[in-house]
Scaffold this motif. Sequence first.
Motif, short mmCIF file in Angstrom:
data_model
loop_
_atom_site.label_atom_id
_atom_site.label_comp_id
_atom_site.label_asym_id
_atom_site.label_seq_id
_atom_site.Cartn_x
_atom_site.Cartn_y
_atom_site.Cartn_z
N MET A 1 -13.15 -8.50 -3.30
CA MET A 1 -12.30 -7.49 -2.68
C MET A 1 -12.92 -6.14 -2.93
N GLY A 2 -13.14 -5.41 -1.85
CA GLY A 2 -13.73 -4.10 -1.97
C GLY A 2 -12.77 -3.11 -2.60
N ASN A 3 -13.33 -2.01 -3.08
CA ASN A 3 -12.52 -0.97 -3.70
C ASN A 3 -11.59 -0.30 -2.70
N ASN A 4 -11.87 -0.47 -1.41
CA ASN A 4 -11.08 0.15 -0.36
C ASN A 4 -9.79 -0.61 -0.08
N MET A 5 -9.71 -1.86 -0.52
CA MET A 5 -8.58 -2.71 -0.19
C MET A 5 -7.63 -2.86 -1.39
N ARG A 6 -6.33 -2.92 -1.08
CA ARG A 6 -5.31 -3.11 -2.11
C ARG A 6 -4.55 -4.39 -1.82
N GLU A 7 -4.35 -5.23 -2.84
CA GLU A 7 -3.59 -6.46 -2.65
C GLU A 7 -2.11 -6.14 -2.53
N MET A 8 -1.44 -6.86 -1.63
CA MET A 8 -0.04 -6.63 -1.33
C MET A 8 0.77 -7.90 -1.57
N ASP A 9 2.05 -7.72 -1.89
CA ASP A 9 3.00 -8.82 -1.94
C ASP A 9 3.81 -8.77 -0.65
N VAL A 10 4.09 -9.94 -0.10
CA VAL A 10 4.92 -10.00 1.09
C VAL A 10 6.37 -10.00 0.62
N VAL A 11 7.05 -8.86 0.79
CA VAL A 11 8.45 -8.73 0.38
C VAL A 11 9.31 -9.60 1.28
N GLY A 12 9.05 -9.51 2.58
CA GLY A 12 9.81 -10.33 3.53
C GLY A 12 10.11 -9.57 4.80
N ILE A 13 11.06 -10.10 5.53
CA ILE A 13 11.46 -9.52 6.80
C ILE A 13 12.78 -8.80 6.61
N ARG A 14 12.86 -7.59 7.10
CA ARG A 14 14.10 -6.82 7.13
C ARG A 14 14.36 -6.49 8.59
N PHE A 15 15.59 -6.11 8.90
CA PHE A 15 15.94 -5.79 10.28
C PHE A 15 16.42 -4.37 10.38
N GLU A 16 15.80 -3.63 11.30
CA GLU A 16 16.14 -2.23 11.50
C GLU A 16 17.33 -2.13 12.44
N GLU A 17 18.33 -1.37 12.02
CA GLU A 17 19.49 -1.10 12.87
C GLU A 17 19.16 0.06 13.79
N PRO A 18 19.77 0.23 14.95
CA PRO A 18 20.76 -0.66 15.53
C PRO A 18 20.15 -1.75 16.41
N GLU A 19 18.84 -1.67 16.67
CA GLU A 19 18.21 -2.64 17.59
C GLU A 19 18.01 -4.00 16.95
N TYR A 20 18.15 -4.09 15.62
CA TYR A 20 17.91 -5.31 14.88
C TYR A 20 16.45 -5.75 15.04
N ALA A 21 15.55 -4.75 15.04
CA ALA A 21 14.12 -5.00 15.20
C ALA A 21 13.54 -5.52 13.88
N PRO A 22 12.79 -6.65 13.92
CA PRO A 22 12.23 -7.18 12.67
C PRO A 22 11.09 -6.32 12.14
N VAL A 23 11.12 -6.11 10.82
CA VAL A 23 10.10 -5.32 10.13
C VAL A 23 9.55 -6.17 9.00
N LEU A 24 8.23 -6.40 9.02
CA LEU A 24 7.54 -7.06 7.92
C LEU A 24 7.31 -6.02 6.84
N VAL A 25 7.75 -6.30 5.62
CA VAL A 25 7.62 -5.34 4.53
C VAL A 25 6.63 -5.89 3.50
#
Length: 171
Positions: A1-25
Amino acid sequence: MGNNMREMDVVGIRFEEPEYAPVLVLRERGGGRYVPIWIGAAEAAAISLQQQGVRPDRPLTHDLVATLLQTFSRQLEQVEIVGVSEGTFLAELVFDAGTRVSARPSDAVAVALRTSSPVLVSREVIEEVGISLSEGGEEEVEAFREFLDQVSPDDFLGEEGGPDEPGTSPS
């Protein structure tokens, strides 16, 4: 892994109101920054099902990709979210022998979850769209919910473009 990249945890899917649009966090591992990525409903379902341990009767497309990798003895080493262009996130699947394949971040994360592969985000993407939240458990979750209530995909766009169609204005 290069110094430019950061490892992430997949928190999950949340839904944005009012459209209920899915957001990957995604949450920066060992850090307090989050990266929200607006995604499609099918990809949101594929990620959520995998995180909940639900196995559909028939394999989803992302399950098929993981099975193909295993069948042909190839390994997905990691998924990298490498950039944002006009509001569209750019990702790459990084395979053994250095092979790279362009992919939508939602598809890449869905496959990464099925292959236990790490998800990385470039420092530039984190600096551009990452949200810092203070440590604090429930307060952190509530602050993030408030953020999702107040933000829209348009907040991440340049002068033109939409989350799904680069170079076009939403109608």
